[in-house]
Write a protein that holds these residues in place. Sequence first.
Motif, PDB file in Angstrom:
ATOM      1  N   TRP A 174      -0.047   0.594  -6.928  1.00 60.56           N
ATOM      2  CA  TRP A 174      -1.434   0.888  -6.567  1.00 60.56           C
ATOM      3  C   TRP A 174      -1.495   2.006  -5.541  1.00 60.56           C
ATOM      4  O   TRP A 174      -0.942   1.906  -4.452  1.00 60.56           O
ATOM      5  N   ARG A 175      -2.126   3.118  -5.916  1.00 59.82           N
ATOM      6  CA  ARG A 175      -2.356   4.270  -5.050  1.00 59.82           C
ATOM      7  C   ARG A 175      -1.068   4.918  -4.549  1.00 59.82           C
ATOM      8  O   ARG A 175      -1.007   5.410  -3.415  1.00 59.82           O
ATOM      9  N   SER A 178      -0.304  -0.824 -14.211  1.00 61.04           N
ATOM     10  CA  SER A 178      -0.344   0.632 -14.321  1.00 61.04           C
ATOM     11  C   SER A 178      -0.883   1.306 -13.065  1.00 61.04           C
ATOM     12  O   SER A 178      -0.857   2.546 -12.969  1.00 61.04           O
ATOM     13  N   GLY A 179      -1.378   0.518 -12.111  1.00 63.48           N
ATOM     14  CA  GLY A 179      -1.892   1.102 -10.886  1.00 63.48           C
ATOM     15  C   GLY A 179      -3.348   1.517 -10.958  1.00 63.48           C
ATOM     16  O   GLY A 179      -3.847   2.205 -10.060  1.00 63.48           O
ATOM     17  N   PHE A 180      -4.064   1.099 -12.001  1.00 63.40           N
ATOM     18  CA  PHE A 180      -5.484   1.427 -12.127  1.00 63.40           C
ATOM     19  C   PHE A 180      -6.384   0.358 -11.537  1.00 63.40           C
ATOM     20  O   PHE A 180      -7.600   0.542 -11.461  1.00 63.40           O
ATOM     21  N   LEU A 181      -5.807  -0.755 -11.131  1.00 65.54           N
ATOM     22  CA  LEU A 181      -6.586  -1.846 -10.578  1.00 65.54           C
ATOM     23  C   LEU A 181      -5.757  -2.520  -9.476  1.00 65.54           C
ATOM     24  O   LEU A 181      -4.576  -2.817  -9.684  1.00 65.54           O
ATOM     25  N   SER A 241       1.539  -8.632  -5.372  1.00 68.13           N
ATOM     26  CA  SER A 241       1.938  -7.223  -5.448  1.00 68.13           C
ATOM     27  C   SER A 241       2.550  -6.896  -6.806  1.00 68.13           C
ATOM     28  O   SER A 241       3.158  -7.749  -7.454  1.00 68.13           O
ATOM     29  N   VAL A 242       2.353  -5.638  -7.206  1.00 63.18           N
ATOM     30  CA  VAL A 242       3.024  -5.072  -8.384  1.00 63.18           C
ATOM     31  C   VAL A 242       3.836  -3.887  -7.892  1.00 63.18           C
ATOM     32  O   VAL A 242       3.273  -2.930  -7.348  1.00 63.18           O
ATOM     33  N   THR A 243       5.149  -3.945  -8.053  1.00 63.83           N
ATOM     34  CA  THR A 243       6.012  -2.882  -7.553  1.00 63.83           C
ATOM     35  C   THR A 243       6.882  -2.327  -8.666  1.00 63.83           C
ATOM     36  O   THR A 243       7.151  -2.995  -9.669  1.00 63.83           O
ATOM     37  N   LEU A 244       7.321  -1.094  -8.480  1.00 69.14           N
ATOM     38  CA  LEU A 244       8.147  -0.393  -9.460  1.00 69.14           C
ATOM     39  C   LEU A 244       9.509  -0.094  -8.860  1.00 69.14           C
ATOM     40  O   LEU A 244       9.609   0.421  -7.746  1.00 69.14           O
ATOM     41  N   GLU A 245      10.537  -0.431  -9.616  1.00 67.96           N
ATOM     42  CA  GLU A 245      11.911  -0.118  -9.228  1.00 67.96           C
ATOM     43  C   GLU A 245      12.486   0.822 -10.275  1.00 67.96           C
ATOM     44  O   GLU A 245      12.502   0.505 -11.462  1.00 67.96           O
ATOM     45  N   THR A 246      12.924   2.003  -9.854  1.00 64.09           N
ATOM     46  CA  THR A 246      13.481   2.974 -10.784  1.00 64.09           C
ATOM     47  C   THR A 246      14.972   3.108 -10.544  1.00 64.09           C
ATOM     48  O   THR A 246      15.453   2.989  -9.425  1.00 64.09           O
TER      49      THR A 246
END
Length: 329
Positions: free
Chosen positions: A91-92, A49-52, A58-63
């Motif tokens: 993240w951020r 969720s990007g809170f940590l 890495s955690v990435t989002l693809e829309t």
Amino acid sequence: MSTLHIDRVSRWFGNVVAVNDITMTIGPGVTGLLGPNGAGKSTLIHMMSGFLAPSSGSVTLETGGTASGAPAPVDGAGDGERTPPPGTPVWRHEESYRHIGLVPEREGMYDFLTGHEFVLANAELHQLSDPRAAAAEALATVEMEHAQDRRISTYSKGMRQRVKMASALVHQPSVLLLDEPFNGMDPRQRMQLMELLRRMGDEGRTVLFSSHILEEVEQLASHIEVIVAGRHAASGDFRKIRRLMTDRPHRYLVRSSDDRKLAGALIADASTAGIEVDQQEDALRIQAVDFTRFTALLPRVAREHGIRLYTVSPSDESLESVFSYLVAA
């Protein structure tokens, strides 16, 4: 549609490793996140969720495009400034947050606010063009209009869960992350939330929820991700995972025209480790140690001995069985 990509993610707190080198992809539909207490589920959800921040990986989002039946993006989310480019870290990155809704296990709510004020504040933080309308719609979605003007301090645990859900939905995110969302809910509230999550998954949204109640996960999500001791233990349809666990005995409930004759013919083969006559069920309970061999053996033996098979059903393909096998592995 949106997809979260978790690539070799680890997170440690001092000398404690909470999440260890996890890689998975969470796409549209409903996914269940399973693991014993302390496995790292909450830590992983907070990184998604990007809170940590991950300690590594890495955690990435693809829309992508909006799925049929799914809500339109929030105000401005469709323009070049607000839609995150492919592979954007969560993240951020403000652009990513606009597409993600989080329902944390911990409450962290302002008890002096009313339910409506709390959800409205979240709508205003997202800078929606009509925050009051968005708050009203989100509260209606979780059926909390009747209590929206009461202070949160007067809410039951289940009501607090539903208001948290409304605040996570107020900007109509394409990704919804829920950490133990059913805690404290009565059966009616639980069924209503399950139906809401199921509908969101059918619309093409990406929904991931953790739960320690296996029955809820089995009813709601055929796709599971399992974490044990901070590591990724399994991924996929739990029934397929069970069938791939060839090193574990498989158990079957078998009814036939002559159970005792069938048992005598099967027990001599090395593919079976034990057969029990269940008089209460009027059936055989068979433990097979060689899944492939047994599935070919059973119909052949029945045919050779003139025995009719009425029921052949696996008795350990429930989500609870798969989970217990994985935790014990």
